[in-house]
Write an enzyme that holds these catalytic residues in place. Structure first.
Site, PDB file in Angstrom:
ATOM      1  N   HIS A  64      26.758 -50.185  11.713  1.00 34.66           N
ATOM      2  CA  HIS A  64      27.657 -49.158  11.171  1.00 34.66           C
ATOM      3  C   HIS A  64      28.259 -48.288  12.266  1.00 34.66           C
ATOM      4  O   HIS A  64      27.605 -47.944  13.251  1.00 34.66           O
ATOM      5  CB  HIS A  64      26.960 -48.314  10.099  1.00 34.66           C
ATOM      6  N   ASP A 174      22.298 -43.988  16.898  1.00 33.36           N
ATOM      7  CA  ASP A 174      22.288 -44.563  15.547  1.00 33.36           C
ATOM      8  C   ASP A 174      23.708 -44.453  14.998  1.00 33.36           C
ATOM      9  O   ASP A 174      24.118 -43.355  14.613  1.00 33.36           O
ATOM     10  CB  ASP A 174      21.291 -43.797  14.683  1.00 33.36           C
ATOM     11  N   GLU A 202      27.648 -45.631   6.292  1.00 37.90           N
ATOM     12  CA  GLU A 202      26.235 -45.982   6.095  1.00 37.90           C
ATOM     13  C   GLU A 202      25.397 -44.734   5.890  1.00 37.90           C
ATOM     14  O   GLU A 202      24.452 -44.720   5.093  1.00 37.90           O
ATOM     15  CB  GLU A 202      25.725 -46.782   7.304  1.00 37.90           C
ATOM     16  N   GLU A 203      25.721 -43.684   6.626  1.00 37.96           N
ATOM     17  CA  GLU A 203      24.897 -42.474   6.609  1.00 37.96           C
ATOM     18  C   GLU A 203      24.958 -41.711   5.290  1.00 37.96           C
ATOM     19  O   GLU A 203      24.162 -40.803   5.060  1.00 37.96           O
ATOM     20  CB  GLU A 203      25.308 -41.540   7.759  1.00 37.96           C
ATOM     21  N   HIS A 313      19.546 -38.436  14.453  1.00 37.96           N
ATOM     22  CA  HIS A 313      20.439 -37.530  13.717  1.00 37.96           C
ATOM     23  C   HIS A 313      20.485 -36.126  14.330  1.00 37.96           C
ATOM     24  O   HIS A 313      20.670 -35.138  13.618  1.00 37.96           O
ATOM     25  CB  HIS A 313      20.059 -37.440  12.239  1.00 37.96           C
TER      26      HIS A 313
END
Length: 342
Positions: A64, A174, A202-203, A313
């Site tokens: 992603h 990520d 995606e998140e 994150h």
């Protein structure tokens, strides 16, 4: 080179639903090597490249493009910006962080009432999201509104740094690590026809992967990701998921997916045969695009390879560059094995 590609990708802004910069970069790099490139209605970038043989199985690789961030919803009379998180962000990491706001990339600082003004009870709790604001240095609402609009997003503004024993610090590892691995694979001769899906959103619920998989309709999918490390001091062993520096993470299950057992065993045997250090999740947590891919149409066999990432994150995620390189090697071996399947 994988490290340089990863750094370039991490430097780009790509909050969920605003992946334009990342998509443009990947498209420009992939174009000389691709047979076809298209962008679907969700914004997923779908790249197809032919290999030496068509392959019995239809294979899709997925990573992603999006990252967590903030979305502006209100401008106060004083010119401060109030926001909501886009994706999962721990409020504790926000205080005092630098951000870039909107398409103009206006510099801003995430603020909160000064510590000296907090009461004894306030000190014991994490501030509520409504108490935070972004300061862009505007004198009032009118000036701020001339620069920023509700719906604009803010992304963490942070340096990219190699440090210690082969570690990289950056935002959005990520899942720019997965994107970087796929970009490097695209540059190589492939053993079979492959479809590379650079997905969006995606998140915020693996939204892009549904549409990408529905149109590609693969038999097998390999999801390349970053995953929570949690190898920190005082963390109980039963909650230590994995650790940077110990090799690629090959999951058999996480919070959204039970991975195909045969493909898990294949990845494990490939790693051991190639003397690639590898690990699996010791504490099951999180989820990836695999959950959406696996459930599309009549179902898809899914496998995953992830990088163990500390401080996921946050503006300062940390990963091992050796792990990232080994993910590329293991993914390459996986393509060769799938090409040989009957």
């Amino acid at each position: 080179m994988l490290t340089e590609t990863l750094k370039e990708l991490c430097a780009l802004s790509g909050v969920s639903s605003h992946e334009d910069e990342v998509r443009a970069y990947v498209r420009s790099v992939a174009a000389p090597y691709a047979d076809t490139i298209r962008v679907d209605s969700m914004g997923n970038l779908i790249v197809e490249k032919k290999g030496r043989i068509p392959g019995v199985k239809k294979l899709m690789l997925a990573a992603h493009m999006d990252e967590v961030g903030l979305m502006i919803h209100t401008i106060t009379e004083e010119g401060y910006l109030k926001f909501s998180p886009v994706g999962g962000i721990d409020r504790r990491v926000l205080i005092g962080k630098a951000v870039l706001v909107g398409e103009r990339k206006l510099p801003g600082i995430i603020g909160l009432k000064a510590y000296h003004l907090t009461g004894a009870e306030e000190e014991k709790s994490v501030p509520k999201l409504k108490d935070f604001y972004i300061d862009i240095g505007a004198k009032d609402r009118e000036e701020a509104a001339s620069l920023v609009s509700p719906g604009d997003v803010a992304v963490f503004d942070t340096d990219i740094l190699e440090f210690g024993n082969g570690f990289l610090k950056a935002k959005a590892i990520d899942d720019r690590v997965g994107c970087a691995v796929m970009v490097e694979l695209l540059k190589e001769p492939l053993p079979m026809d492959c479809t590379f899906a650079f997905t969006v959103q995606e998140e915020v619920g693996t939204r892009g992967a549904f549409g990408a998989t529905f149109s590609v309709t693969p038999d097998i999918a390999l999801v390349l990701e970053g995953t929570t490390a949690a190898d920190l001091p005082d963390m109980p062993d039963r909650k230590k998921v994995c650790a940077p520096g110990k090799g690629p993470v090959v999951p058999y299950m996480d919070g959204g997916t039970v991975y195909d057992r045969g493909l898990f065993e294949l990845l494990r045997s490939l790693a051991e045969q190639s003397r690639i250090p590898w690990q699996t999740k010791e504490f099951l947590s999180g989820g990836t695009d695999a959950s959406a891919i696996q459930r599309t149409k009549e179902g898809v066999r899914v496998a995953g390879i992830s990088a163990a990432v500390r401080y996921l994150h946050t503006p300062s995620s940390v990963a091992s560059l050796a792990d990232c390189q080994n993910i590329l090697v293991l993914a390459r071996r996986f393509l060769q094995a799938v090409a040989a399947m009957e």
